[in-house]
Scaffold this motif. Structure first.
Motif, PDB file in Angstrom:
ATOM      1  N   PHE A 175       0.867  -1.176   0.000  1.00 49.46           N
ATOM      2  CA  PHE A 175       0.000   0.000   0.000  1.00 49.46           C
ATOM      3  C   PHE A 175       0.904   1.226   0.000  1.00 49.46           C
ATOM      4  CE2 PHE A 175       0.425  -1.185   4.527  1.00 49.46           C
ATOM      5  CZ  PHE A 175       0.885   0.000   5.092  1.00 49.46           C
ATOM      6  N   GLY A 176       0.382   2.362  -0.453  1.00 44.89           N
ATOM      7  CA  GLY A 176       1.178   3.573  -0.527  1.00 44.89           C
ATOM      8  C   GLY A 176       1.506   4.107   0.858  1.00 44.89           C
ATOM      9  N   PHE A 177       2.705   4.654   0.999  1.00 52.75           N
ATOM     10  CA  PHE A 177       3.088   5.224   2.294  1.00 52.75           C
ATOM     11  C   PHE A 177       3.986   6.435   2.084  1.00 52.75           C
ATOM     12  CE2 PHE A 177       6.209   1.996   1.205  1.00 52.75           C
ATOM     13  CZ  PHE A 177       7.422   2.624   1.445  1.00 52.75           C
ATOM     14  N   ASP A 178       3.841   7.393   2.988  1.00 53.10           N
ATOM     15  CA  ASP A 178       4.695   8.579   3.007  1.00 53.10           C
ATOM     16  C   ASP A 178       5.588   8.603   4.229  1.00 53.10           C
ATOM     17  OD1 ASP A 178       3.661   9.735   0.594  1.00 53.10           O
ATOM     18  OD2 ASP A 178       1.861  10.287   1.721  1.00 53.10           O
TER      19      ASP A 178
ATOM     20  N   GLN B 137       3.076   4.463   8.613  1.00 59.02           N
ATOM     21  CA  GLN B 137       1.739   4.736   8.080  1.00 59.02           C
ATOM     22  C   GLN B 137       0.836   3.504   8.080  1.00 59.02           C
ATOM     23  OE1 GLN B 137       1.783   7.234   4.648  1.00 59.02           O
ATOM     24  NE2 GLN B 137      -0.147   6.435   3.853  1.00 59.02           N
ATOM     25  N   ALA B 138      -0.410   3.733   8.455  1.00 53.89           N
ATOM     26  CA  ALA B 138      -1.410   2.660   8.456  1.00 53.89           C
ATOM     27  C   ALA B 138      -1.778   2.275   7.035  1.00 53.89           C
ATOM     28  CB  ALA B 138      -2.657   3.124   9.199  1.00 53.89           C
ATOM     29  N   PRO B 139      -2.224   1.042   6.830  1.00 55.27           N
ATOM     30  CA  PRO B 139      -2.787   0.677   5.527  1.00 55.27           C
ATOM     31  C   PRO B 139      -4.077   1.449   5.274  1.00 55.27           C
ATOM     32  CG  PRO B 139      -3.157  -1.067   7.138  1.00 55.27           C
ATOM     33  CD  PRO B 139      -2.251  -0.065   7.791  1.00 55.27           C
ATOM     34  N   PRO B 140      -4.559   1.467   4.030  1.00 58.09           N
ATOM     35  CA  PRO B 140      -5.789   2.212   3.726  1.00 58.09           C
ATOM     36  C   PRO B 140      -6.935   1.805   4.648  1.00 58.09           C
ATOM     37  CG  PRO B 140      -4.718   1.552   1.700  1.00 58.09           C
ATOM     38  CD  PRO B 140      -3.964   0.873   2.813  1.00 58.09           C
ATOM     39  N   GLN B 141      -7.555   2.794   5.277  1.00 61.24           N
ATOM     40  CA  GLN B 141      -8.599   2.524   6.264  1.00 61.24           C
ATOM     41  C   GLN B 141      -9.661   3.605   6.214  1.00 61.24           C
ATOM     42  OE1 GLN B 141      -6.473   2.422  10.030  1.00 61.24           O
ATOM     43  NE2 GLN B 141      -6.078   4.603  10.043  1.00 61.24           N
ATOM     44  N   ASP B 142     -10.812   3.292   6.801  1.00 62.39           N
ATOM     45  CA  ASP B 142     -11.910   4.249   6.818  1.00 62.39           C
ATOM     46  C   ASP B 142     -11.874   5.084   8.090  1.00 62.39           C
ATOM     47  OD1 ASP B 142     -12.955   2.655   8.872  1.00 62.39           O
ATOM     48  OD2 ASP B 142     -14.377   1.630   7.550  1.00 62.39           O
ATOM     49  N   ALA B 143     -12.910   5.888   8.301  1.00 62.82           N
ATOM     50  CA  ALA B 143     -12.946   6.791   9.456  1.00 62.82           C
ATOM     51  C   ALA B 143     -12.996   6.039  10.771  1.00 62.82           C
ATOM     52  CB  ALA B 143     -14.143   7.734   9.337  1.00 62.82           C
TER      53      ALA B 143
ATOM     54  N   PRO C 260      -9.327  -3.036  -1.698  1.00 65.66           N
ATOM     55  CA  PRO C 260      -8.788  -2.407  -2.907  1.00 65.66           C
ATOM     56  C   PRO C 260      -9.888  -2.151  -3.934  1.00 65.66           C
ATOM     57  CG  PRO C 260      -7.475  -4.318  -2.262  1.00 65.66           C
ATOM     58  CD  PRO C 260      -8.722  -4.351  -1.439  1.00 65.66           C
ATOM     59  N   GLU C 261      -9.755  -1.052  -4.639  1.00 57.55           N
ATOM     60  CA  GLU C 261     -10.615  -0.754  -5.777  1.00 57.55           C
ATOM     61  C   GLU C 261      -9.751  -0.745  -7.025  1.00 57.55           C
ATOM     62  OE1 GLU C 261     -12.546   2.929  -4.927  1.00 57.55           O
ATOM     63  OE2 GLU C 261     -13.722   2.110  -3.255  1.00 57.55           O
ATOM     64  N   PHE C 262     -10.360  -1.088  -8.177  1.00 59.05           N
ATOM     65  CA  PHE C 262      -9.585  -1.303  -9.388  1.00 59.05           C
ATOM     66  C   PHE C 262     -10.022  -0.348 -10.493  1.00 59.05           C
ATOM     67  CE2 PHE C 262     -10.190  -5.366  -7.130  1.00 59.05           C
ATOM     68  CZ  PHE C 262      -8.885  -5.547  -6.688  1.00 59.05           C
ATOM     69  N   ASP C 263      -9.028   0.143 -11.251  1.00 53.99           N
ATOM     70  CA  ASP C 263      -9.325   1.027 -12.364  1.00 53.99           C
ATOM     71  C   ASP C 263      -9.575   0.218 -13.638  1.00 53.99           C
ATOM     72  OD1 ASP C 263      -6.821   0.272 -13.373  1.00 53.99           O
ATOM     73  OD2 ASP C 263      -5.816   2.040 -12.568  1.00 53.99           O
ATOM     74  N   ALA C 264      -9.760   0.910 -14.753  1.00 54.46           N
ATOM     75  CA  ALA C 264     -10.126   0.240 -16.003  1.00 54.46           C
ATOM     76  C   ALA C 264      -9.044  -0.719 -16.490  1.00 54.46           C
ATOM     77  CB  ALA C 264     -10.412   1.284 -17.081  1.00 54.46           C
ATOM     78  N   ASP C 265      -7.792  -0.478 -16.105  1.00 52.26           N
ATOM     79  CA  ASP C 265      -6.697  -1.350 -16.513  1.00 52.26           C
ATOM     80  C   ASP C 265      -6.438  -2.478 -15.524  1.00 52.26           C
ATOM     81  OD1 ASP C 265      -6.168   0.128 -18.835  1.00 52.26           O
ATOM     82  OD2 ASP C 265      -4.956   1.573 -17.703  1.00 52.26           O
ATOM     83  N   GLY C 266      -7.234  -2.540 -14.443  1.00 50.60           N
ATOM     84  CA  GLY C 266      -7.053  -3.592 -13.452  1.00 50.60           C
ATOM     85  C   GLY C 266      -6.113  -3.238 -12.325  1.00 50.60           C
ATOM     86  N   GLY C 267      -5.534  -2.025 -12.351  1.00 53.75           N
ATOM     87  CA  GLY C 267      -4.662  -1.601 -11.265  1.00 53.75           C
ATOM     88  C   GLY C 267      -5.458  -1.073 -10.087  1.00 53.75           C
TER      89      GLY C 267
ATOM     90  N   SER D 216      -6.490   1.654  -7.096  1.00 49.98           N
ATOM     91  CA  SER D 216      -6.680   3.093  -7.244  1.00 49.98           C
ATOM     92  C   SER D 216      -7.017   3.827  -5.955  1.00 49.98           C
ATOM     93  CB  SER D 216      -7.811   3.352  -8.256  1.00 49.98           C
ATOM     94  OG  SER D 216      -9.024   2.749  -7.816  1.00 49.98           O
ATOM     95  N   ASN D 217      -7.017   3.147  -4.821  1.00 55.88           N
ATOM     96  CA  ASN D 217      -7.473   3.829  -3.593  1.00 55.88           C
ATOM     97  C   ASN D 217      -6.505   3.623  -2.431  1.00 55.88           C
ATOM     98  OD1 ASN D 217      -8.140   1.079  -3.412  1.00 55.88           O
ATOM     99  ND2 ASN D 217      -9.904   1.463  -2.075  1.00 55.88           N
ATOM    100  N   GLY D 218      -5.232   3.841  -2.705  1.00 58.70           N
ATOM    101  CA  GLY D 218      -4.223   3.742  -1.657  1.00 58.70           C
ATOM    102  C   GLY D 218      -3.441   2.449  -1.681  1.00 58.70           C
ATOM    103  N   TRP D 219      -4.008   1.431  -2.316  1.00 57.11           N
ATOM    104  CA  TRP D 219      -3.289   0.170  -2.487  1.00 57.11           C
ATOM    105  C   TRP D 219      -2.469   0.267  -3.773  1.00 57.11           C
ATOM    106  CZ3 TRP D 219      -3.558  -3.087   1.557  1.00 57.11           C
ATOM    107  CH2 TRP D 219      -4.659  -2.972   2.416  1.00 57.11           C
ATOM    108  N   ILE D 220      -1.212  -0.205  -3.731  1.00 58.57           N
ATOM    109  CA  ILE D 220      -0.331  -0.113  -4.902  1.00 58.57           C
ATOM    110  C   ILE D 220      -0.511  -1.318  -5.822  1.00 58.57           C
ATOM    111  CG2 ILE D 220       2.051   0.082  -5.688  1.00 58.57           C
ATOM    112  CD1 ILE D 220       0.973   2.566  -4.236  1.00 58.57           C
TER     113      ILE D 220
END
Length: 492
Positions: A346-349, A353-359, A366-373, A375-379
């Protein structure tokens, strides 16, 4: 009653020799680390992507209950509080379902296990992801239960060349279990046995060098065989790979553990990073492997980066240098050395840093874009075409030798894998334009880096191979990737 050490060594050796077998399906031979994913998401990924793309297995994050730490940093998973199978990734039923669904499509599950320690000090009572409470400062973990007598004496590691400190003091304050105690061994073996009962194929053993090899030998030799109801043969032993950070000058060495199971080859990660960052010429990679001081191929768990060292500065590559990272990964998967694992981050700065999480600080899928990659914080590096197509390359060339090495005396290299595959890499700031021996039968082949073979058409580059196996290879400095790879399964 404990067995004498000599008897234990003799009886355990035959078992541990079998613990280098990852139990892959067919020609599959690459593990992916889906770092911090939920169990339900991993099950879905096995069915929709990993199985169809030929991945052999998944390393999953620690499955047992850990403390809840402020902000939910990734490392809280490495602070266990009990052996209940309840974490942010899911509960025991979800874990069991994931293992079954992945096994059903030929993708094995390997669990990151924590045998060395329990949680570090915590202000007052610590609460776990399964509702357990503990007092780490008092070494009190009632949900196991462990008490102070189950741990080594409190001390810090100040000298990494002092065997006593490395193996009996506290790694970054984590309460250090005494694996020589019968009760501790019993609880650890019960934990591993339960995971095996649920169908896992093996374990990544965290902080293995911080435990005496003879204690690990006892534990490994005592766990049950793999569960035949999940497609494993009779008498199959769990695959074990152990985290042993050994840069070549430590008192506790990887050679104390490599006969017990595979060992994480950290030097591989560092040296491949140096090469593809331009700090060492690629021509020297012709002798890659044991000539570089690495473990033998069947004992080395190899990776470009892992969840720890991708967060450190230095030579190790990560997703933030994508062109070099994809070149290094392509070489990793093409060269016949080691038990390969690819990272899915997952992306980190920042390091914690925590993995992608909600409030509510719950993991998000993970969510996926049109190419299958992702798109929401997961690499999701494992979904990059240049990586998953090299997993397919590695499957296609399995059990073939490296032949016909070519280099330009600098940072352009190429080689064949038997008569099944060919790869070329350009890490120079000028074009690679050569007619090279590909070792492949005559025909038209799709380059699996720039595209794929889809419905009888190459979506990227193609290479024409003549009757003598030669083809014209061009990798320009303007190309998106510095790699070209073709194989027999990508022939038009």
């Amino acid at each position: 009653m404990r067995l004498p050490l000599l008897v234990l060594l003799c009886s355990g050796l035959a078992l541990t020799l079998a613990q280098h077998n990852p139990h892959w399906w067919g020609n599959r031979n690459t593990i992916v680390h889906l770092f911090e994913w939920k169990w339900t998401d991993i099950a879905d990924e096995c069915e929709r992507f990993l199985g169809p793309r030929g991945y052999a297995g998944v390393q999953v994050s620690p499955a047992n209950e850990n403390i809840i730490s402020e902000g939910r940093p990734w490392w809280e998973r490495y602070q266990p509080i009990s052996y209940k199978l309840v974490t942010r990734s899911g509960n025991e039923l979800e874990f069991a379902s994931m293992v079954k669904r992945c096994n059903d499509v030929g993708v094995r599950i390997y669990v990151d296990v924590l045998l060395n320690h329990m949680s570090a000090d915590f202000d007052g009572l610590a609460t776990g992801t399964g509702g357990s409470v503990a007092e780490p400062a008092k070494k009190s973990f009632p949900s196991v239960p462990y008490t102070a007598e189950d741990f080594h004496e409190t001390c810090e590691i100040t000298d990494w060349n002092d065997r006593f400190q490395v193996q009996q003091c506290e790694l970054v304050g984590l309460k250090d279990l005494n694996q020589n105690r019968d009760w501790v061994r019993t609880k650890l073996i019960e934990f591993l046995d339960h995971l095996i009962e649920l169908g896992v194929a093996g374990f990544r053993v965290d902080a293995a060098k911080h435990m005496a090899a003879e204690d690990l030998l006892f534990i490994y030799s005592s766990v049950r065989d793999l569960n035949i109801n999940h497609g494993f043969p009779n008498n199959a032993r769990p695959f074990i790979y152990q985290e042993v950070i050994d840069h070549g000058h430590e008192t506790v060495t990887r050679e104390e553990y490599n006969e017990l199971g595979a060992v994480t080859e950290f030097r591989f990660s560092e040296e491949i990073g140096k090469a593809f960052r331009g700090n060492n010429a690629l021509k020297w990679l012709q002798s890659w492997g044991t000539d570089w001081g690495f473990l033998s191929s069947g004992q080395a768990l190899t990776f470009v980066d892992n969840h720890d060292n991708q967060r450190d500065s230095g030579d190790v590559l990560n997703y933030k240098s994508p062109k070099q990272y994809k070149m290094a990964t392509a070489f990793h998967l093409a060269y016949p050395y080691g038990i390969s694992r690819v990272m899915s981050s997952f992306g980190f700065d920042d390091r914690d840093q925590a993995p992608p999480q909600d409030a509510q600080e719950q993991l998000i899928s993970p969510e996926f874009d049109a190419d299958g990659g992702c798109s929401n914080g997961w690499i999701c590096e494992h979904r990059w075409r240049q990586i998953y197509n090299m997993v397919g390359f590695k499957n296609a060339v399995r059990d073939t030798e490296l032949t016909n090495w070519w280099d330009n005396g600098d940072n352009q290299i190429a080689f064949c894998r038997g008569s099944k595959g060919f790869i070329a890499i350009n890490n120079n700031l000028y074009n690679l334009s050569e007619t090279l021996q590909t070792c492949l039968p005559a025909g038209e082949y799709c380059d699996v880096i720039s595209g794929s073979l889809v419905d009888g058409v190459c979506t990227g580059k193609s290479v024409s191979v003549d009757g003598n196996g030669y083809g014209y290879i061009h990798i320009g400095t303007e190309d998106f990737d510095g790699v070209l790879a073709i194989h027999t399964d990508a022939k038009l």
